[in-house]
Design a protein around this motif. Structure first.
Motif, PDB file in Angstrom:
ATOM      1  N   CYS A   1       2.603   1.711  -3.403  1.00 37.71           N
ATOM      2  CA  CYS A   1       1.580   2.350  -4.475  1.00 37.71           C
ATOM      3  C   CYS A   1       1.272   3.516  -4.075  1.00 37.71           C
ATOM      4  O   CYS A   1       0.738   4.535  -5.108  1.00 37.71           O
ATOM      5  N   GLY A   2       0.903   3.997  -2.899  1.00 36.38           N
ATOM      6  CA  GLY A   2       0.730   5.328  -2.762  1.00 36.38           C
ATOM      7  C   GLY A   2       1.805   6.455  -2.946  1.00 36.38           C
ATOM      8  O   GLY A   2       1.292   7.738  -2.840  1.00 36.38           O
TER       9      GLY A   2
ATOM     10  N   TYR B   1       0.912  -1.273  -0.015  1.00 31.22           N
ATOM     11  CA  TYR B   1      -0.084   0.028   0.117  1.00 31.22           C
ATOM     12  C   TYR B   1       0.944   1.145  -0.180  1.00 31.22           C
ATOM     13  O   TYR B   1       0.641   2.174  -0.655  1.00 31.22           O
TER      14      TYR B   1
ATOM     15  N   ARG C   1      -3.664   3.645   4.708  1.00 28.13           N
ATOM     16  CA  ARG C   1      -3.918   2.239   4.803  1.00 28.13           C
ATOM     17  C   ARG C   1      -2.683   1.336   5.004  1.00 28.13           C
ATOM     18  O   ARG C   1      -2.784   0.484   6.117  1.00 28.13           O
TER      19      ARG C   1
ATOM     20  N   MET D   1      -4.151   5.389   0.172  1.00 28.48           N
ATOM     21  CA  MET D   1      -3.361   4.092  -0.095  1.00 28.48           C
ATOM     22  C   MET D   1      -2.098   4.148   1.015  1.00 28.48           C
ATOM     23  O   MET D   1      -1.861   3.062   1.846  1.00 28.48           O
TER      24      MET D   1
ATOM     25  N   CYS E   1      -1.145  -2.388  -7.813  1.00 23.62           N
ATOM     26  CA  CYS E   1      -1.487  -1.231  -7.354  1.00 23.62           C
ATOM     27  C   CYS E   1      -2.988  -1.188  -8.050  1.00 23.62           C
ATOM     28  O   CYS E   1      -3.716  -0.867  -6.987  1.00 23.62           O
TER      29      CYS E   1
ATOM     30  N   LEU F   1      -5.098  -3.404  -5.233  1.00 27.29           N
ATOM     31  CA  LEU F   1      -5.187  -2.782  -4.088  1.00 27.29           C
ATOM     32  C   LEU F   1      -6.195  -1.721  -4.119  1.00 27.29           C
ATOM     33  O   LEU F   1      -7.099  -1.285  -3.209  1.00 27.29           O
ATOM     34  N   THR F   2      -6.217  -0.798  -5.182  1.00 26.09           N
ATOM     35  CA  THR F   2      -7.170   0.206  -5.183  1.00 26.09           C
ATOM     36  C   THR F   2      -8.372  -0.224  -5.327  1.00 26.09           C
ATOM     37  O   THR F   2      -9.552   0.295  -4.878  1.00 26.09           O
TER      38      THR F   2
END
Length: 243
Positions: free
Chosen positions: A44-45, A41, A97, A94, A59, A62-63
């Protein structure tokens, strides 16, 4: 062997099903799963996230996945993990989390890698107090990377740690026992030359006795585990007859 091979079932890679399996592991309180998904997370964020199709697919999954935070089993100490205030440097959902997952693994399960990851994250954002707290906790439970880093903080007297060569050596040796090859080299270097009383600033540090035989053994072990610097120091020991 032929019968065994026939019984093997090969699965097609499926990241969505992998994520669902991680969710189930998290629901059972698996700190390793919390750490892995939390780190994904955060990656990806991050604004500078890049990479190929594999990272993009991860990613995207996860989104579009329901909030994994909801899978964390409630405990008396952490019944409101989803509403816990996150640091201001987290810029999107992201990252928040990911931070929450790592925080749960770190503080509810004493997960060394999660504590270390959070420590570095706070260091990156100039939060020196939280960095030291997290790093010290990770080192206290024996996480090798944290022991190695804390050792260097003690050695240099930086990032909120007092300069103390003996504590630095203790950290390096404990990390080395955990298989940390760079710690083997650092402990070896400190033992090879020792620290004399006149080298120690007033009120700081402690004298470290020279032990060139132990230094040589540490260098050699590091080399055997793949450290180029370890082998170079072994060569130097042979060349000078020290060790």
């Amino acid at each position: 062997d032929q019968i065994r091979d026939q019984q093997l079932m090969l699965l097609e890679p499926n990241k969505a099903k992998a994520m669902e399996s991680f969710r189930k592991a998290i629901a059972l309180g698996d700190a390793d799963a919390m750490y892995f998904v939390g780190a994904q997370y955060l990656a990806c964020g991050a604004e500078d996230v890049g990479g190929g199709d594999d990272e993009t697919e991860t990613c995207s999954i996860l989104t579009n996945t329901d909030d994994v935070i909801d899978s964390i089993p409630s405990t008396q100490d952490n019944s409101s993990i989803a509403t816990t205030e996150s640091p201001s440097f987290l810029s999107n959902d992201m990252e928040r989390r990911g931070y929450q997952l790592l925080s749960h693994a770190a503080h509810q399960h004493d997960h060394g890698p999660a504590l270390h990851h959070l420590a570095l994250l706070h260091y990156q954002h100039q939060d020196a107090n939280e960095f030291k707290l997290l790093l010290s906790k990770a080192a206290s439970i024996g996480h090798p990377d944290s022991l190695f880093l804390q050792g260097h903080c003690h050695y240099s007297g930086s990032d909120g740690y007092d300069q103390n060569y003996r504590k630095a050596l203790e950290n390096f040796l404990e990390a080395a026992e955990g298989g940390h090859v760079d710690a083997m080299v650092s402990a070896g270097a400190l033992l090879h030359r020792g620290v004399r009383s006149e080298d120690v600033s007033s009120g700081n540090g402690a004298v470290v006795e020279r032990d060139q035989r132990k230094a040589f053994e540490l260098y050699q072990k590091a080399g055997e585990l793949g450290s180029v610097e370890g082998w170079r120091n072994v060569v130097a020991c042979y060349a000078t007859g020290e060790g």
